[in-house]
Design an enzyme around this catalytic site. Structure first.
Site, PDB file in Angstrom:
ATOM      1  N   GLY A 188       0.834  -1.198   0.000  1.00 15.54           N
ATOM      2  CA  GLY A 188       0.000   0.000   0.000  1.00 15.54           C
ATOM      3  C   GLY A 188       0.864   1.241   0.000  1.00 15.54           C
ATOM      4  N   GLN A 229       2.816  10.113   1.132  1.00 13.68           N
ATOM      5  CA  GLN A 229       4.122   9.456   1.252  1.00 13.68           C
ATOM      6  C   GLN A 229       5.062   9.821   0.110  1.00 13.68           C
ATOM      7  OE1 GLN A 229       2.239   5.360   2.071  1.00 13.68           O
ATOM      8  NE2 GLN A 229       4.149   5.284   3.226  1.00 13.68           N
ATOM      9  N   HIS A 253      -2.959   7.501   6.716  1.00 15.11           N
ATOM     10  CA  HIS A 253      -1.954   8.408   6.130  1.00 15.11           C
ATOM     11  C   HIS A 253      -2.607   9.690   5.623  1.00 15.11           C
ATOM     12  CE1 HIS A 253       1.950   6.444   6.133  1.00 15.11           C
ATOM     13  NE2 HIS A 253       1.456   5.327   5.626  1.00 15.11           N
ATOM     14  N   CYS A 271       5.670   0.064   7.224  1.00 18.67           N
ATOM     15  CA  CYS A 271       5.313   1.242   6.423  1.00 18.67           C
ATOM     16  C   CYS A 271       6.504   1.629   5.566  1.00 18.67           C
ATOM     17  CB  CYS A 271       4.936   2.389   7.362  1.00 18.67           C
ATOM     18  SG  CYS A 271       4.427   3.887   6.493  1.00 18.67           S
ATOM     19  N   LEU A 272       6.256   1.929   4.297  1.00 14.15           N
ATOM     20  CA  LEU A 272       7.359   2.301   3.405  1.00 14.15           C
ATOM     21  C   LEU A 272       8.027   3.595   3.861  1.00 14.15           C
ATOM     22  CD1 LEU A 272       5.839   1.378  -0.083  1.00 14.15           C
ATOM     23  CD2 LEU A 272       7.500   0.097   1.277  1.00 14.15           C
ATOM     24  N   HIS A 286      -4.751   1.433   7.296  1.00 13.59           N
ATOM     25  CA  HIS A 286      -3.410   2.021   7.451  1.00 13.59           C
ATOM     26  C   HIS A 286      -3.220   3.158   6.443  1.00 13.59           C
ATOM     27  CE1 HIS A 286       1.184   1.400   7.825  1.00 13.59           C
ATOM     28  NE2 HIS A 286       1.052   2.207   6.785  1.00 13.59           N
ATOM     29  N   GLU A 287      -3.650   2.927   5.190  1.00 14.98           N
ATOM     30  CA  GLU A 287      -3.453   3.938   4.141  1.00 14.98           C
ATOM     31  C   GLU A 287      -4.379   5.140   4.335  1.00 14.98           C
ATOM     32  OE1 GLU A 287      -0.819   3.652   2.540  1.00 14.98           O
ATOM     33  OE2 GLU A 287      -0.476   1.548   3.008  1.00 14.98           O
TER      34      GLU A 287
END
Ligand code: ZN
Length: 173
Positions: free
Chosen positions: A46, A51, A141, A95-96, A137-138
């Site tokens: 994701g 991000q 963000h 997380c990226l 989660h996304e």
């Protein structure tokens, strides 16, 4: 398609509430393609627009993890959770924007989400298990929330210090 650099925590852009998308133009479709390519390349399941420093309500995901599984790329514009189950689920999240750090986070096991696709068409679907965790989660963000915000302050500070060190090392390289 272009790979976009992924912002690393801490970054003020990862703490902001994003603006709704209003223009469903070719630039939006191109942005979603870039985000999917960036996500697959990372690799991750994701990625949310902030991000990569784009402060709009757009996320991409694909939670098909099995080797040889058919990819299911999704781009969700202006997503909104309209229902969540009382049943909870715990997944080890990463997380990226917080590379190499993982923690078990409890979230509703199922959620129903409304969103628009890149052409502006409305969709509604229920997500379960990993897909549910990923979409929550996304969406977090898009509201400036990171998974580490659910951890105890000490643990969160420890991770933040590690990321600050990582960023200093990257800046020197
Ligand atoms: Zn993330």
């Amino acid at each position: 398609m272009t790979l976009r650099p992924i912002l690393i925590h801490p970054d003020p852009r990862l703490k902001k509430t994003c603006d709704p998308v209003t223009d469903f133009d070719t630039a939006l479709a191109a942005l979603a393609d870039d985000m999917l390519e960036t996500m697959y390349e990372a690799p991750g399941i994701g990625l949310a627009a902030p991000q990569i420093g784009v402060m709009n309500r757009l996320l991409v995901m694909d939670c098909v993890k099995e080797e040889g599984g058919t990819p299911e790329p999704m781009a969700l514009v202006n997503p909104k959770v309209v229902w969540e189950s009382e049943d909870k689920n715990v997944y080890e999240e990463g997380c990226l924007s917080i590379p190499g750090q993982y923690a078990e986070i409890e979230r509703p096991k199922m959620v129903r989400v409304q969103w628009q696709d890149v052409t502006g068409k409305a969709h509604e679907e229920e997500f379960d298990e990993l897909w549910a965790t990923c979409v929550q989660h996304e969406i977090d963000h898009l509201n400036g929330t990171l998974f580490i915000d659910y951890l105890k302050p000490l643990k969160r500070q420890m991770i933040t210090r590690k990321m600050q060190k990582l960023k200093r090392e990257q800046a020197r390289a």
